[in-house]
Design an enzyme around this catalytic site. Structure first.
Site, mmCIF file in Angstrom:
data_model
loop_
_atom_site.group_PDB
_atom_site.id
_atom_site.type_symbol
_atom_site.label_atom_id
_atom_site.label_comp_id
_atom_site.label_asym_id
_atom_site.label_seq_id
_atom_site.Cartn_x
_atom_site.Cartn_y
_atom_site.Cartn_z
ATOM 1 N N ARG A 34 -17.265 32.358 -41.248
ATOM 2 C CA ARG A 34 -17.386 30.900 -41.188
ATOM 3 C C ARG A 34 -18.108 30.503 -39.906
ATOM 4 O O ARG A 34 -18.953 29.633 -39.880
ATOM 5 C CB ARG A 34 -16.000 30.242 -41.259
ATOM 6 C CG ARG A 34 -15.478 29.984 -42.665
ATOM 7 C CD ARG A 34 -15.630 31.179 -43.570
ATOM 8 N NE ARG A 34 -15.141 31.035 -44.935
ATOM 9 C CZ ARG A 34 -13.989 31.516 -45.389
ATOM 10 N NH1 ARG A 34 -13.159 32.175 -44.580
ATOM 11 N NH2 ARG A 34 -13.657 31.379 -46.648
ATOM 12 N N ASP A 47 -18.215 37.089 -45.994
ATOM 13 C CA ASP A 47 -17.624 36.043 -46.828
ATOM 14 C C ASP A 47 -18.775 35.222 -47.391
ATOM 15 O O ASP A 47 -19.953 35.509 -47.093
ATOM 16 C CB ASP A 47 -16.636 35.170 -46.025
ATOM 17 C CG ASP A 47 -15.527 34.621 -46.917
ATOM 18 O OD1 ASP A 47 -15.843 33.955 -47.918
ATOM 19 O OD2 ASP A 47 -14.345 34.857 -46.621
ATOM 20 N N HIS A 103 -15.977 35.768 -52.869
ATOM 21 C CA HIS A 103 -16.370 35.401 -51.505
ATOM 22 C C HIS A 103 -17.683 36.084 -51.125
ATOM 23 O O HIS A 103 -17.823 36.624 -50.022
ATOM 24 C CB HIS A 103 -15.258 35.759 -50.510
ATOM 25 C CG HIS A 103 -14.082 34.846 -50.584
ATOM 26 N ND1 HIS A 103 -14.040 33.636 -49.935
ATOM 27 C CD2 HIS A 103 -12.914 34.950 -51.250
ATOM 28 C CE1 HIS A 103 -12.878 33.042 -50.187
ATOM 29 N NE2 HIS A 103 -12.177 33.811 -50.993
ATOM 30 N N ASP A 130 -9.559 38.553 -52.911
ATOM 31 C CA ASP A 130 -8.859 37.273 -53.085
ATOM 32 C C ASP A 130 -9.741 36.235 -53.774
ATOM 33 O O ASP A 130 -10.974 36.332 -53.729
ATOM 34 C CB ASP A 130 -8.400 36.726 -51.726
ATOM 35 C CG ASP A 130 -9.562 36.548 -50.761
ATOM 36 O OD1 ASP A 130 -10.460 37.408 -50.733
ATOM 37 O OD2 ASP A 130 -9.585 35.529 -50.041
ATOM 38 N N GLU A 131 -9.082 35.269 -54.397
ATOM 39 C CA GLU A 131 -9.706 34.035 -54.887
ATOM 40 C C GLU A 131 -10.987 34.285 -55.687
ATOM 41 O O GLU A 131 -12.023 33.689 -55.410
ATOM 42 C CB GLU A 131 -10.002 33.091 -53.704
ATOM 43 C CG GLU A 131 -8.748 32.701 -52.950
ATOM 44 C CD GLU A 131 -8.998 31.746 -51.800
ATOM 45 O OE1 GLU A 131 -8.284 30.739 -51.715
ATOM 46 O OE2 GLU A 131 -9.895 32.012 -50.972
ATOM 47 N N TRP A 159 -0.660 37.213 -48.723
ATOM 48 C CA TRP A 159 -0.943 35.963 -47.995
ATOM 49 C C TRP A 159 -0.396 34.740 -48.704
ATOM 50 O O TRP A 159 -0.061 33.748 -48.070
ATOM 51 C CB TRP A 159 -2.448 35.812 -47.746
ATOM 52 C CG TRP A 159 -3.297 35.482 -48.938
ATOM 53 C CD1 TRP A 159 -3.749 36.347 -49.884
ATOM 54 C CD2 TRP A 159 -3.816 34.197 -49.301
ATOM 55 N NE1 TRP A 159 -4.505 35.691 -50.815
ATOM 56 C CE2 TRP A 159 -4.572 34.367 -50.486
ATOM 57 C CE3 TRP A 159 -3.723 32.926 -48.738
ATOM 58 C CZ2 TRP A 159 -5.221 33.304 -51.120
ATOM 59 C CZ3 TRP A 159 -4.382 31.873 -49.374
ATOM 60 C CH2 TRP A 159 -5.110 32.067 -50.553
ATOM 61 N N TYR A 218 -0.900 31.994 -40.634
ATOM 62 C CA TYR A 218 -2.287 31.525 -40.581
ATOM 63 C C TYR A 218 -2.480 30.608 -39.370
ATOM 64 O O TYR A 218 -2.013 29.480 -39.335
ATOM 65 C CB TYR A 218 -2.649 30.805 -41.893
ATOM 66 C CG TYR A 218 -3.168 31.726 -42.971
ATOM 67 C CD1 TYR A 218 -2.771 33.055 -43.024
ATOM 68 C CD2 TYR A 218 -4.072 31.270 -43.936
ATOM 69 C CE1 TYR A 218 -3.253 33.901 -44.010
ATOM 70 C CE2 TYR A 218 -4.558 32.116 -44.925
ATOM 71 C CZ TYR A 218 -4.144 33.431 -44.962
ATOM 72 O OH TYR A 218 -4.620 34.270 -45.936
ATOM 73 N N PHE A 219 -3.207 31.134 -38.399
ATOM 74 C CA PHE A 219 -3.366 30.404 -37.139
ATOM 75 C C PHE A 219 -4.491 29.362 -37.224
ATOM 76 O O PHE A 219 -4.848 28.761 -36.217
ATOM 77 C CB PHE A 219 -3.615 31.373 -35.985
ATOM 78 C CG PHE A 219 -2.417 32.237 -35.643
ATOM 79 C CD1 PHE A 219 -1.203 32.071 -36.280
ATOM 80 C CD2 PHE A 219 -2.496 33.215 -34.659
ATOM 81 C CE1 PHE A 219 -0.097 32.861 -35.970
ATOM 82 C CE2 PHE A 219 -1.415 34.003 -34.332
ATOM 83 C CZ PHE A 219 -0.212 33.836 -34.997
ATOM 84 N N TRP A 221 -8.736 32.074 -39.666
ATOM 85 C CA TRP A 221 -9.881 31.642 -40.472
ATOM 86 C C TRP A 221 -10.587 30.565 -39.665
ATOM 87 O O TRP A 221 -9.935 29.718 -39.041
ATOM 88 C CB TRP A 221 -9.388 31.105 -41.818
ATOM 89 C CG TRP A 221 -8.608 32.130 -42.574
ATOM 90 C CD1 TRP A 221 -7.248 32.254 -42.632
ATOM 91 C CD2 TRP A 221 -9.134 33.219 -43.338
ATOM 92 N NE1 TRP A 221 -6.903 33.348 -43.394
ATOM 93 C CE2 TRP A 221 -8.045 33.950 -43.844
ATOM 94 C CE3 TRP A 221 -10.434 33.634 -43.647
ATOM 95 C CZ2 TRP A 221 -8.210 35.095 -44.636
ATOM 96 C CZ3 TRP A 221 -10.588 34.771 -44.443
ATOM 97 C CH2 TRP A 221 -9.491 35.479 -44.929
ATOM 98 N N THR A 222 -11.924 30.590 -39.693
ATOM 99 C CA THR A 222 -12.614 29.834 -38.654
ATOM 100 C C THR A 222 -13.421 28.624 -39.144
ATOM 101 O O THR A 222 -14.327 28.180 -38.453
ATOM 102 C CB THR A 222 -13.518 30.776 -37.834
ATOM 103 O OG1 THR A 222 -14.388 31.478 -38.732
ATOM 104 C CG2 THR A 222 -12.710 31.757 -37.031
ATOM 105 N N GLU A 223 -13.089 28.084 -40.306
ATOM 106 C CA GLU A 223 -13.799 26.872 -40.739
ATOM 107 C C GLU A 223 -13.839 25.835 -39.620
ATOM 108 O O GLU A 223 -14.876 25.236 -39.341
ATOM 109 C CB GLU A 223 -13.105 26.245 -41.956
ATOM 110 C CG GLU A 223 -13.388 26.934 -43.270
ATOM 111 C CD GLU A 223 -12.410 28.058 -43.569
ATOM 112 O OE1 GLU A 223 -11.670 28.490 -42.658
ATOM 113 O OE2 GLU A 223 -12.386 28.523 -44.728
#
Ligand code: ACM
Ligand code: ZN
Length: 792
Positions: free
Chosen positions: A188, A217, A294, A355-356, A422, A447-448, A497-499
């Site tokens: 991200r 990703d 992803h 995932d997803e 998760w 989740y930080f 996660w860095t959004e």
């Protein structure tokens, strides 16, 4: 472990000068500070710490290596560096220790013990000697603990605050879990090599041992692959829209002639440099290469691995891109990539994501459907399982093990896969019960990227709510998982996660101090975890962060309201709570911001009428927190049991059945325990006021945060009745705010009307029901979160 500091030689000069001045000026450098034992504050807390009183002077100390090998020698040099940097004097390092000859030389003995387990160590410090015993990682951890036994201020290598002594102490230690991890998403937002090293430093200082590197990703491919250069030539660069914040709908590949594309990637030399750096700190680097989902960035570079019904000109760097599971060439491509990953990374595990995965294209792709037919697969879940099993077989053939997010359970787990759970811990429990190894990283506790405090007082984050105390409460072995199944839980990890983490400073802010709580949750035996002790020890940890120049969060200094509502009269008893120790809490009830002269909180107080409670933490006269504010609202429906047309979600129950009439509002953090979550297009709330009363206003507050599929109420219709049978419409209000407004925000709908005598109030709260067309979740169920229905 130390932060590389370029100014270090200059500091040493000053330190030497200071030392010289001390000799001539007669400063007390050779006495142990009287409060040295009080300064013991090790994070994570070791298995046992016995304070012996007094301390060991560093001024004439020498390091001896006993039974050492070359690695022990390296660790001895590391310890010598640490003492040099923090005390201004470098102890000599000698091979071999002779108790007859050397015991009077203020020895610090680094004793290699073959009997010790890999991560086990002991420390014994008396006035006469310091002995660190263990091997490899254990000795490294002993040195990390020595670092924490030094004054926090000495870690800044400031000559004014040099260390003189270590406290006398006996420590025995071994971690609870073998997997103590921290993840970093560099897709991200790309993070430079120096920052990745610093991130590893933060892990090492917390005796954490796994760095999970989320390298690929949809929003960017970050690892150079020789055979497929376009992965980074094209997949690592996107249009720079940082000024607009994070908006998935606008993230697109950079044009070829873009003079300033945004992104970056790691060359193989970069990776080797990071791997060597991590290995010296006993941190294992686990690469994650996302498949089959992803994958938008990779598929932009190599569209031939898309399903043939997908648009191959798509420039969008989204979560949703998925490799075709039908084309044989996809597997060749991914195996080629994995070959280079395996050659580069020595880790036993390779994380393949999993995932997803959107099955949208697979459902109509001729190749995918042909594959399903040929392999006898009943549905696309089984096709995903086929995909993962095939990749696992390949990894096993290369002597590696597959690790994937818990979605890899769907359609059947690959035979030897390890699961990273998760979406809560259920997936992990299920996998452990099937005798698979498991790493727990439930999003609500690990989740930080979630807010660590009241969103009104925090920089923009993903959403949710994960304050320090909740991280501390994490136990990777949930109740009910016992015996051999519990042994399959290797440990846990934090994930960043860095959004909403575009900079290094923000990354530090999001992981610290929560990493300290995570480290203790993973290291210290569950029965020995002690929140109050942790809060107190963290006071010194914050000083360490200051010395190291880390941009750690101060959210834990904010005040919480712990409120008990009396079920008889709905009066509220407010307790003020803080995740930090040793601060004063002050509050007001008149809506003004607290100051150093506001009421000092010393015991819980009761409210029997509406009030705005504001509170903050003070260190002496200095406010060190934001101002927390909460409105306690008494109204006609206070404490009346609401009857709801929809069940509230078990994941978001608020405070249970009285939540909507408990006189309390939630903050913008939808997970703060005041919000009730519903799925549906209309929530009808019926309230019996108990007696006929004049009613002239009904108000409903809803939480809005589209990035987590949460949408404000669309409208409110109020109906009133005397007998609870025949209801008459009183008013309808529509929400005029655009649902595309970014969150989190709190939206109030207030219906006011001429007074009506009524006993029964019905609030029809209109929700969206489904995520709108423009939203990434288009068509899927939308959340409606409500915290209070106020009747006046
Ligand atoms: C994940 O958060 N999608 C693993
Ligand atoms: Zn396909």
């Amino acid at each position: 472990m130390s932060r590389p500091l370029k100014i270090y030689p200059a500091l040493l000069m000053i330190a030497a000068l200071t030392a010289a001045l001390c000799i001539f000026g007669g400063c007390a450098k050779d006495t142990v500070p009287s409060d040295i034992s009080e300064e013991i504050a090790i994070v994570p807390q070791p298995l046992s710490v016995e304070t012996l009183g007094g301390g060991f002077l560093l001024g004439k100390s020498r390091i001896f290596v006993e039974n050492g090998d070359s690695e022990t020698q390296r660790l001895a040099d590391l310890l010598a560096n640490l003492i040099e940097q923090t005390s201004g004097r470098r102890p000599s390092v000698t091979e071999g220790y002779d108790s007859g000859r050397d015991s009077s030389k203020m020895p610090i003995i680094l004793s290699r013990s073959d009997q010790a387990a890999q991560e086990e160590y002991t420390i014994e410090i008396t006035a006469d000697h310091a002995v660190l015993s263990g091997r490899n990682a254990g000795l490294f951890y002993a040195i990390q603990v020595i670092r924490q036994l030094l004054p926090a201020e000495s870690l800044g290598f400031d000559p004014k605050t040099m260390a003189t002594a270590l406290p006398a102490v006996r420590i025995r230690d071994i971690p609870r879990f073998s997997w103590r991890g921290m993840h970093l998403d560099v897709s991200r937002h790309f993070m430079p090599v120096d920052f990745v090293k610093r991130y590893i430093d933060y892990l090492a200082m917390h005796r954490m041992n796994i760095f999970h590197w989320h390298l690929t990703d949809g929003t960017g491919w970050r690892l150079a692959i020789d055979k497929y250069p376009l992965l980074t030539d094209k997949g690592a660069w996107r249009k720079d829209i940082r000024k607009e914040g994070w908006d998935f709908t606008k993230i697109v590949a950079a044009e070829e002639n873009d003079p300033a594309p945004y992104g970056g990637f790691y060359t193989k030399d970069d990776v080797r440099e990071i791997l060597a750096y991590a290995a010296e700190r006993y941190v294992t680097v686990i690469p994650e290469i996302e498949m089959p989902g992803h994958a938008s960035a990779a598929l932009y570079a190599y569209p031939e691995y898309l399903c043939s019904n997908a648009d191959s000109t798509n420039r969008e760097f989204r979560n949703s891109g998925v490799f075709c599971a039908g084309k044989e060439e996809t597997f060749t491509f991914l195996e080629d990539i994995l070959n280079e990953v395996i050659e580069l990374f020595p880790s036993e595990y390779i994380h393949i994501g999993g995932d997803e995965v959107s099955k949208r294209f697979w459902k109509a792709c001729p190749e995918c459907q042909a594959r399903m037919k040929a392999e006898g697969l009943d549905d696309e879940e089984e096709l995903q399982s086929y995909f993962i099993r095939r990749i696992e077989k390949y990894l096993i053939s290369k002597n590696r093990r597959l690790l994937g997010w818990d979605e890899i359970l769907e359609g059947g787990l690959a035979p030897e896969a390890t699961v990273m759970s998760w979406r809560g811990m259920q997936g992990g429990v299920k996998a452990a019960e099937q005798n698979h190894d498991v790493i727990m990283t439930p999003e609500n506790l690990c989740y930080f990227n979630l807010y660590q405090g009241d969103p009104d007082l925090e920089p923009k984050a993903w959403g949710g709510y994960l304050p320090l105390n909740q991280v501390y409460s994490f136990d990777p072995v949930p109740e009910g998982l016992t015996g051999d199944s519990a042994k399959h839980v290797l440990g846990g990890q934090g994930c960043l996660w860095t959004e909403f983490v575009p900079t290094e400073e923000m990354a530090e802010y999001m992981i610290l101090p929560r990493l300290s709580a995570m480290a203790e949750a993973l290291w210290t035996p569950a029965g020995q975890k002690d929140w109050d002790s942790f809060r107190r020890r963290m006071t010194k940890q914050y000083r360490r962060f200051e010395s190291l120049g880390v941009n750690y969060a101060k959210s834990q200094f904010n005040v919480y309201f712990d409120v008990a509502i009396d079920p008889d009269n709905f009066n509220a008893t407010y307790s003020l709570v803080s995740d930090a120790a040793g601060l004063d809490m002050r509050y007001t009830l008149d809506g003004s911001d607290p100051t150093a002269s506001s009421t000092l909180y010393d015991s819980p107080f009761e409210l029997d009428e509406s009030a705005v409670v504001k509170a903050a933490s003070f260190d002496g006269d200095t406010m060190v927190s934001g101002v927390r504010s909460e409105t306690y609202t008494r109204h006609l429906a206070s404490g009346k049991k609401p009857v709801l047309s929809l069940d509230y979600s078990s994941r978001f129950p608020g405070e249970g059945e009285y939540t909507l009439t408990n006189c309390r509002y939630g903050s913008k953090a939808y997970g703060d325990g005041q919000w009730q979550g519903f799925l549906g297009s209309e929530l009808v709330v019926d309230i019996d006021l108990g007696a006929v009363t004049d009613v002239s206003e009904v108000a409903v507050t809803s939480n809005h945060n589209p990035s987590v599929w949460l949408f404000m109420a669309e409208g409110l219709t109020v109906e009133l009745s005397r007998d609870g049978k025949k209801f008459t419409p009183a008013a309808t209000v529509k929400n005029e705010t655009d649902q595309q407004t970014k969150g989190p925000i709190i939206s109030e709908l207030k219906a006011t009307f001429a007074p009506v005598a009524a006993r029964h109030v019905r609030a029809r709260i209109k929700g969206l029901g489904k995520c709108p067309e423009w939203h990434v979740g288009s068509g899927a169920a939308a959340w409606l979160f409500v915290d209070e229905v106020v009747v006046k």
